[in-house]
Scaffold this active site. Structure first.
Site, PDB file in Angstrom:
ATOM      1  CG  ASP A  86      65.167 -14.182 -13.004  1.00  0.00           C
ATOM      2  OD1 ASP A  86      65.794 -15.084 -14.263  1.00  0.00           O
ATOM      3  OD2 ASP A  86      65.808 -14.561 -12.058  1.00  0.00           O
TER       4      ASP A  86
ATOM      5  CG  ASP B 195      20.206 -12.362   6.976  1.00  0.00           C
ATOM      6  OD1 ASP B 195      20.924 -13.015   6.257  1.00  0.00           O
ATOM      7  OD2 ASP B 195      19.424 -11.935   7.250  1.00  0.00           O
TER       8      ASP B 195
ATOM      9  N   GLY C 131      58.478 -22.706 -17.853  1.00  0.00           N
ATOM     10  CA  GLY C 131      58.054 -23.472 -18.886  1.00  0.00           C
ATOM     11  C   GLY C 131      59.071 -24.791 -17.906  1.00  0.00           C
ATOM     12  CG  MET C 132      64.226 -25.662 -18.971  1.00  0.00           C
ATOM     13  SD  MET C 132      63.449 -26.943 -19.876  1.00  0.00           S
ATOM     14  CE  MET C 132      64.592 -27.736 -20.429  1.00  0.00           C
TER      15      MET C 132
END
Length: 508
Positions: free
Chosen positions: A294, A36, A429-430
């Protein structure tokens, strides 16, 4: 009792040790078997500070089991008092040593006859509460102990401070960005013309606890640690407390307006509206960023949020209200305070999940396939396995979330940090697609195991090559849909034909 390989909130003694080791010149003695005593290692590894962890294990071994613990525990308390000269020694059992049902209160009384410093037993039920509840209770107990002691001696200071002042309660070791938040809150108070009376427990001296009633109000930034102490100070001295977490532009403004209301009720005459407007429009970049192109790219994107009550609730509100992100579900592991969480977030998300089971949370993430996860260290692991980006917003956390650089989550600088974290957590994504076309850094092996069970399917070479051609931001989804299709039909080898059939089935 449940066996788990991951716990969001640790056992009760960890909470007690967090509070005790946050104070200055307080030593904790843990009455426990060897397994512990990992707190020392954990704190020394994670917290970026030079001081050693002031915790000693009084080990329960076979000799103790044969002869009883009193002699050993009392000797350890007296020895540490002599060696370290602490102001206070806190004795805590663990859930394991509690089984022995020993009269530890008696041990404390016996030891305190031979010590210069104070000795106290942490009054926590180790089977009923977790780390956060125990930390809250221990902090209240220490505050009570020293205020009662000062009252008894007759040296409790009278009246309030001349200028408006605040106690910041709940800043502790191993908390999520606690030190950075504390610095930011002190700056915010200075900007508002409010003096900081005391910050507890982090780096506080127990001898200064008698000064707590001098503050005009108490600020509780984290719901998990500090509320009980604040409630005690309110009932005993009438000191009002504010438990609005200043995270995000909206909640920070709400917190400041509440401070204005509280100090004006006590005779001050302040108006913070101009300050709020100036900070929101010119200092914090978050309000401007949330209206920029953005951030509009993130509008409607799916996210899930999981953490302790304070951070999960605040983050859910920021994502939904300030950034237009669709929170599919929000969850907390603080089951003991679930009603408050539901009340806070239910209008900002589709579903509320209350769970301490990391497997259930992992499955819930896999089921909804969000664009980003905001959670703890565990959700970060889940995100890696599912190829979903994750921003860490709550403890438990690992070493990378104890940054050396300044990264508060509270106040107006905190709004900037959160905006960065959110934006950088979504895969664009791009960008992802271009990196793969031109052989950027992100061309790692794409086949990952499923979250619920090891993948029992074999991807054939041509299918694997085809999967690699799929843009990264949808590849995980294509892979999971194909595997689901194959499993439903008992197909073990995934070929090109199976991929196309799965695509048609999903399209239909």
């Amino acid at each position: 009792m449940k066996l788990a390989y991951w716990m969001y909130a640790g056992p009760a003694h960890i909470g007690t040790l967090r509070v005790a080791s946050s104070f200055k010149n307080v030593h904790a003695i843990m009455h426990a078997p060897l397994g512990d005593d990992y707190f020392n290692v954990m704190r020394s590894m994670l917290e970026r500070e030079r001081n050693y962890t002031p915790v000693t294990a009084s080990v329960v071994d076979r000799n103790v089991l044969a002869r009883g613990s009193q002699e050993k525990v009392v000797d350890n308390i007296i020895r540490k008092d002599r060696e370290e000269t602490p102001d206070l020694v806190v004795l805590t059992p663990t859930c394991t040593s509690s089984i022995l049902q020993e009269d530890l209160e008696n041990f404390v009384e016996r030891a305190s006859q031979d010590t210069k410093g104070d000795v106290m037993l942490a009054d926590v039920n180790h089977y009923r509460v977790n780390e956060l509840q125990a930390a809250d209770r221990t902090l209240e107990q220490i505050v009570k102990f020293y205020i009662k002691k000062a009252k008894k001696k007759g040296d409790l200071p009278e009246g309030k401070t001349e200028k408006p002042s605040v106690n910041i309660i709940g800043i502790s070791t191993l908390g999520f960005h606690n030190q950075h938040d504390c610095t930011e809150l002190k700056r915010l108070m200075a900007d508002l013309g409010i003096e900081v009376n005391e910050v507890i427990p982090e780096s506080a001296s127990v001898h200064n606890l008698k000064n707590l009633p001098r503050a005009w109000f108490n600020l509780i930034p984290y719901r998990e640690i500090g509320l009980m102490a604040a409630e005690y100070l309110e009932s005993e001295f009438g000191t009002p407390y504010i438990d609005i977490t200043p995270m995000g532009v909206v909640e920070t403004a709400r917190c400041i307006r509440k401070i204005q209301q509280v100090v004006n009720a006590q005779g001050a005459n302040v108006d913070y509206e101009e300050f709020i407007d100036n900070q929101t429009l010119h200092v914090s970049q978050a309000a401007w960023f949330s209206r920029s192109i953005d951030c509009q790219n993130l509008t409607g994107k799916k996210a899930v949020v999981f953490g302790d009550n304070t951070h999960a609730a605040a983050m859910t509100k920021i994502l939904a209200r300030e950034m237009g992100i669709h929170v599919v579900w929000a969850g907390t592991y603080c089951k003991y305070d679930a009603d408050w969480f539901r009340e806070q977030v239910s209008e900002y998300c589709d579903q509320v999940i209350i769970s301490e089971d990391n497997g259930e949370i992992g499955d819930a993430i896999a089921r909804v396939e969000p664009s980003a996860i905001f959670g703890t260290q565990m959700e970060r692991h889940v995100g890696k396995r599912l190829d979903i980006p994750c921003g860490v917003i709550a403890a438990p956390i690992h070493i990378q979330n104890f940054p050396i650089g300044y990264k508060p989550f509270m106040g107006y600088e905190g709004t900037n940090q959160i905006a960065d974290l959110v934006y950088n957590s979504f895969t664009l994504g791009m960008e992802d697609h271009l990196l793969e076309i031109f052989g950027g850094h992100d061309t790692k092996e794409v086949i990952h195991k499923g979250i619920s069970a090891d993948s029992d399917l074999n991807w054939m070479k041509e299918a694997k090559a085809e999967l690699n051609k799929v843009p990264g931001f949808v590849r995980g989804k294509v892979k999971r849909n194909t595997e689901k299709f194959a499993r439903e039909r008992g197909i073990l080898d995934i070929s090109l034909e199976v991929m196309y059939a799965a695509k048609e089935a999903v399209g239909a």
